[in-house]
Design a protein around this motif. Structure first.
Motif: not given
Length: 74
Positions: A40-45, A51-54, A57-59
């Motif tokens: 159920g947990d995504l690997p950190k990578e 998070e980087t993609a989000n 997109s926001f930037a």
């Protein structure tokens, strides 16, 4: 400016004004991704990639908004 954009991004998320999971397509793809990991947990990578993609997109949207505002003022 990247640090400030990241702060804006986090602030928008913290205030509940930027919730990617509210988008049905994003939510469906995230669900498909999480089912690949039985604990159920995504690997950190992968989490960091999302998070980087989000943030990117926001930037991009933020910078586009600034350019459109400047364009509209002329």
């Amino acid at each position: 400016m990247n640090k400030q954009l990241q702060e804006f991004f986090c602030d928008e998320q913290d205030r509940g004004r930027l919730v990617f999971e509210n988008d049905p397509e994003y939510a469906a793809l995230l669900h498909q991704t999480t089912t690949l990991f039985p604990d159920g947990d995504l690997p950190k990578e992968i989490f960091d990639l999302l998070e980087t993609a989000n943030l990117l997109s926001f930037a991009h949207g933020f910078k586009l908004g600034l350019r459109l505002t400047k364009w509209a003022a002329h």
